[in-house]
Design a protein around this motif. Structure first.
Motif, PDB file in Angstrom:
ATOM      1  N   ASP A  91      22.841  20.052 -28.077  1.00 11.51           N
ATOM      2  CA  ASP A  91      22.901  18.653 -27.660  1.00 11.51           C
ATOM      3  C   ASP A  91      22.036  17.868 -28.652  1.00 11.51           C
ATOM      4  O   ASP A  91      20.813  18.049 -28.699  1.00 11.51           O
ATOM      5  CB  ASP A  91      22.344  18.526 -26.233  1.00 11.51           C
ATOM      6  CG  ASP A  91      22.436  17.104 -25.705  1.00 11.51           C
ATOM      7  OD1 ASP A  91      22.419  16.153 -26.526  1.00 11.51           O
ATOM      8  OD2 ASP A  91      22.526  16.939 -24.474  1.00 11.51           O
ATOM      9  N   THR A  94      19.081  15.617 -27.079  1.00  8.72           N
ATOM     10  CA  THR A  94      17.880  16.228 -26.507  1.00  8.72           C
ATOM     11  C   THR A  94      17.366  17.402 -27.337  1.00  8.72           C
ATOM     12  O   THR A  94      16.317  17.960 -27.034  1.00  8.72           O
ATOM     13  CB  THR A  94      18.184  16.772 -25.094  1.00  8.72           C
ATOM     14  OG1 THR A  94      19.190  17.792 -25.238  1.00  8.72           O
ATOM     15  CG2 THR A  94      18.697  15.678 -24.174  1.00  8.72           C
ATOM     16  N   GLU A  96      18.422  20.260 -27.187  1.00  7.40           N
ATOM     17  CA  GLU A  96      18.533  21.510 -26.420  1.00  7.40           C
ATOM     18  C   GLU A  96      19.656  22.371 -26.991  1.00  7.40           C
ATOM     19  O   GLU A  96      20.670  21.851 -27.454  1.00  7.40           O
ATOM     20  CB  GLU A  96      18.874  21.213 -24.961  1.00  7.40           C
ATOM     21  CG  GLU A  96      17.703  20.747 -24.139  1.00  7.40           C
ATOM     22  CD  GLU A  96      18.179  20.216 -22.793  1.00  7.40           C
ATOM     23  OE1 GLU A  96      18.019  20.926 -21.800  1.00  7.40           O
ATOM     24  OE2 GLU A  96      18.735  19.101 -22.768  1.00  7.40           O
ATOM     25  N   ARG A  97      19.468  23.667 -26.894  1.00  4.12           N
ATOM     26  CA  ARG A  97      20.494  24.615 -27.331  1.00  4.12           C
ATOM     27  C   ARG A  97      20.736  25.608 -26.216  1.00  4.12           C
ATOM     28  O   ARG A  97      19.804  26.006 -25.524  1.00  4.12           O
ATOM     29  CB  ARG A  97      20.009  25.405 -28.558  1.00  4.12           C
ATOM     30  CG  ARG A  97      19.945  24.587 -29.797  1.00  4.12           C
ATOM     31  CD  ARG A  97      19.383  25.354 -30.968  1.00  4.12           C
ATOM     32  NE  ARG A  97      19.218  24.391 -32.051  1.00  4.12           N
ATOM     33  CZ  ARG A  97      20.196  24.028 -32.864  1.00  4.12           C
ATOM     34  NH1 ARG A  97      21.376  24.594 -32.769  1.00  4.12           N
ATOM     35  NH2 ARG A  97      19.983  23.123 -33.787  1.00  4.12           N
ATOM     36  N   TRP A  98      21.976  26.000 -26.058  1.00  3.89           N
ATOM     37  CA  TRP A  98      22.295  27.036 -25.082  1.00  3.89           C
ATOM     38  C   TRP A  98      23.587  27.714 -25.486  1.00  3.89           C
ATOM     39  O   TRP A  98      24.297  27.256 -26.376  1.00  3.89           O
ATOM     40  CB  TRP A  98      22.408  26.461 -23.663  1.00  3.89           C
ATOM     41  CG  TRP A  98      23.559  25.515 -23.474  1.00  3.89           C
ATOM     42  CD1 TRP A  98      24.807  25.827 -23.050  1.00  3.89           C
ATOM     43  CD2 TRP A  98      23.549  24.096 -23.701  1.00  3.89           C
ATOM     44  NE1 TRP A  98      25.585  24.688 -23.012  1.00  3.89           N
ATOM     45  CE2 TRP A  98      24.836  23.622 -23.398  1.00  3.89           C
ATOM     46  CE3 TRP A  98      22.579  23.184 -24.131  1.00  3.89           C
ATOM     47  CZ2 TRP A  98      25.191  22.279 -23.513  1.00  3.89           C
ATOM     48  CZ3 TRP A  98      22.930  21.848 -24.252  1.00  3.89           C
ATOM     49  CH2 TRP A  98      24.219  21.403 -23.937  1.00  3.89           C
ATOM     50  N   PRO A 119      21.911  24.509 -19.207  1.00  8.08           N
ATOM     51  CA  PRO A 119      20.640  23.924 -18.757  1.00  8.08           C
ATOM     52  C   PRO A 119      20.865  22.714 -17.841  1.00  8.08           C
ATOM     53  O   PRO A 119      21.722  21.875 -18.116  1.00  8.08           O
ATOM     54  CB  PRO A 119      19.960  23.484 -20.057  1.00  8.08           C
ATOM     55  CG  PRO A 119      20.612  24.270 -21.132  1.00  8.08           C
ATOM     56  CD  PRO A 119      21.979  24.614 -20.669  1.00  8.08           C
ATOM     57  N   GLN A 149      24.871  17.681 -14.307  1.00  2.35           N
ATOM     58  CA  GLN A 149      24.980  17.992 -15.736  1.00  2.35           C
ATOM     59  C   GLN A 149      26.219  18.794 -16.095  1.00  2.35           C
ATOM     60  O   GLN A 149      26.656  18.785 -17.243  1.00  2.35           O
ATOM     61  CB  GLN A 149      23.740  18.793 -16.173  1.00  2.35           C
ATOM     62  CG  GLN A 149      22.494  17.966 -16.290  1.00  2.35           C
ATOM     63  CD  GLN A 149      22.497  17.166 -17.594  1.00  2.35           C
ATOM     64  OE1 GLN A 149      23.517  17.036 -18.257  1.00  2.35           O
ATOM     65  NE2 GLN A 149      21.356  16.627 -17.968  1.00  2.35           N
ATOM     66  N   ARG A 153      28.164  18.440 -19.563  1.00  8.70           N
ATOM     67  CA  ARG A 153      27.952  19.511 -20.532  1.00  8.70           C
ATOM     68  C   ARG A 153      29.042  20.573 -20.517  1.00  8.70           C
ATOM     69  O   ARG A 153      29.022  21.488 -21.343  1.00  8.70           O
ATOM     70  CB  ARG A 153      26.589  20.160 -20.291  1.00  8.70           C
ATOM     71  CG  ARG A 153      25.475  19.198 -20.599  1.00  8.70           C
ATOM     72  CD  ARG A 153      24.112  19.817 -20.510  1.00  8.70           C
ATOM     73  NE  ARG A 153      23.153  19.015 -21.276  1.00  8.70           N
ATOM     74  CZ  ARG A 153      21.902  19.344 -21.444  1.00  8.70           C
ATOM     75  NH1 ARG A 153      21.432  20.449 -20.915  1.00  8.70           N
ATOM     76  NH2 ARG A 153      21.103  18.582 -22.156  1.00  8.70           N
TER      77      ARG A 153
END
Ligand SMILES: Cc1cc2nc3c(=O)[nH]c(=O)nc-3n(C[C@H](O)[C@H](O)[C@H](O)COP(=O)(O)OP(=O)(O)OC[C@H]3O[C@@H](n4cnc5c(N)ncnc54)[C@H](O)[C@@H]3O)c2cc1C
Length: 420
Positions: A91, A94, A96-98, A119, A149, A153
């Motif tokens: 993302d 933010t 963020e990684r997933w 997340p 979310q 996402r």
């Protein structure tokens, strides 16, 4: 021997041609352009100095119609992908990684484990996926928005990738068969696959070779401009070289895109709104992806949606691309390079000179509930005339899997009626 005339050599027409040949028809394919593949093809690009695909095409290992077609034409080994059904995301807003990694078997154990979920998502959001079973005419947004979310996402990017239509417009019921045939069956059916050496080498050239070996004729630069019918059946087609009589046991398979079909059959119903996909390609020396484990990355809160790396070409897909297609290409190149350079270990300020934006204006039809109502069934009121293509009602979104299945189904249907 009865003849099957196939009009259009995209993947739907090629799949239909293969089926008709298997059913012992003499096959003649009429293709208006100088090459086969339609919206699923490769070409040499002078700017990049290499062969690229008209667009990045992603399949899943549960795409059974596409895989059976490839097996038949001897190209079963031409799709490659990771061993696991793993989809890394970043993302950009933010940082963020997933990664979503599916389990083997149909029990989605991963959603029970907070650390394996996307997340910020809750178990209850995943369970609400069951609403797809009674989606009716609702859009994906009507079904899932406001739940947290998981909409932002997963449902939203998944819908854009699969239906090429934003989630606020897309018919949720188009997702149901895709999920049933892939994600709901677990990792073995959900591995991402791409064409190892490009779309033409995988889906097109082996089919043409296979058909020719069986005595089929492929006529390029042969536009069919008319179909003549009487009350009972099609009696002739107007080809590039003149009228071609259609004998008593002969059949015609129309495999042209939705926007062409009315020029051949006046009163046929067909989707009439289309959506662009924009692809951006960079020829990168020594492309490395230090932060990624796989040659595929989902990107959120960015213009770039999916990043693919094959050999030394990094390519980005922007689906539901109305806004992107209206942008200037330089602007797209700048924005996309800034977004992806850190992901492939390249300096942001050194945009490769060899770069290219390809805007496919009518990549797919718009997947709204209204447009779905316009999809016709493969059969027509003339028993020896059938329709196929991504726009014909095959239950699936406008995809390679849908097109191939449509070609196979239409051909099997008419071959069954006219079997000698
Ligand atoms: C940029 C892009 C990205 C995509 N990404 C994906 C993806 O990731 N995964 C996926 O599964 N799908 C993807 N798709 C969708 C997929 O490519 C299409 O659904 C599929 O290729 C459609 O095949 P088709 O045979 O139905 O139609 P087409 O490919 O349009 O083939 C129709 C053929 O008919 C010919 N023709 C037209 N009129 C005549 C005539 N009068 N006489 C003779 N010939 C005629 C045309 O020249 C053409 O060759 C993508 C599409 C694009 C454009």
């Amino acid at each position: 021997m009865a003849t099957a005339h196939i009009i259009g050599a995209g993947v739907a027409g090629l799949a239909a041609a293969v089926e008709m040949s298997k059913a012992q028809f003499r096959v003649v394919v009429h293709e208006q352009s100088g090459q086969a593949g339609g919206r699923c093809r490769s070409f040499h690009d002078n700017t990049l100095g290499c062969t690229i695909d008209n667009g990045n095409h992603l399949l899943l290992s549960g795409n059974k119609s596409a895989l059976s077609y490839l097996d038949t034409i001897g190209a079963g080994d031409q799709l490659i992908g990771p061993e696991n059904a793993e989809f890394p995301f970043v993302d950009l807003k933010t940082a963020e990684r997933w990664s979503i990694e599916l389990d083997r078997g149909s029990m989605p154990w991963w959603i029970l484990n907070k650390d394996r979920r996307v997340p910020g998502t809750r178990l209850s959001e995943y369970l609400s996926g069951l609403k797809l079973l009674s989606a009716g005419n609702r859009t994906v947004k009507q079904l899932f928005a406001g739940q947290g979310q998981l909409y932002e996402r997963f449902w939203d990017p998944f819908t854009v990738a699969v239906i090429n239509t934003s989630a606020d417009l897309a018919a949720a019921r188009l997702l149901t068969p895709v999920i049933r045939e892939t994600l709901a069956r677990g990792a073995d059916f959900s591995r991402p696959l791409i064409a190892r050496h490009g779309l033409s080498t995988t889906f097109v050239t082996p089919a043409i070779d296979w058909l020719k070996k069986r005595g089929s004729e492929i006529r390029f630069n042969d536009r069919v401009s008319g179909i003549s019918m009487n009350e009972q059946r099609v009696v002739s087609i107007q080809t590039g070289t003149g009228p071609e009589p259609i004998g008593n046991g002969d059949v015609v398979v129309v495999a042209v895109p939705a926007w062409m079909v009315k020029s051949l059959i006046a009163d046929v119903s067909a989707p009439d709104r289309f959506v662009p996909i924009v692809n951006v390609h960079f020829r990168v020396e020594n492309a490395r992806m230090p932060l990624m484990k796989k040659p595929l990355l989902g990107m959120l809160n960015s213009l770039s949606q999916w990043l693919f790396v094959r050999d030394d070409v990094a390519s980005v897909t922007i689906s539901a691309g109305d806004e992107a297609a209206s942008r200037d290409s330089e602007d797209i190149l700048d924005t996309v390079w800034r977004e992806i350079a850190p992901e492939i270990g390249q300096p942001v300020d050194k945009r490769p000179a060899r770069a290219r934006v390809i805007k496919e204006r009518r990549a797919t039809f718009l997947g709204t509930p209204e447009q779905l109502e316009k999809r016709p069934s493969p059969s027509t009121k003339w028993p020896n005339l059938v329709l196929c293509g991504d726009w014909v009602d095959n239950g699936l979104p406008s995809t390679i899997e849908g097109s191939i299945r449509s070609g196979q189904t239409a051909a099997q249907q008419v071959a069954h009626l006219f079997a000698s």
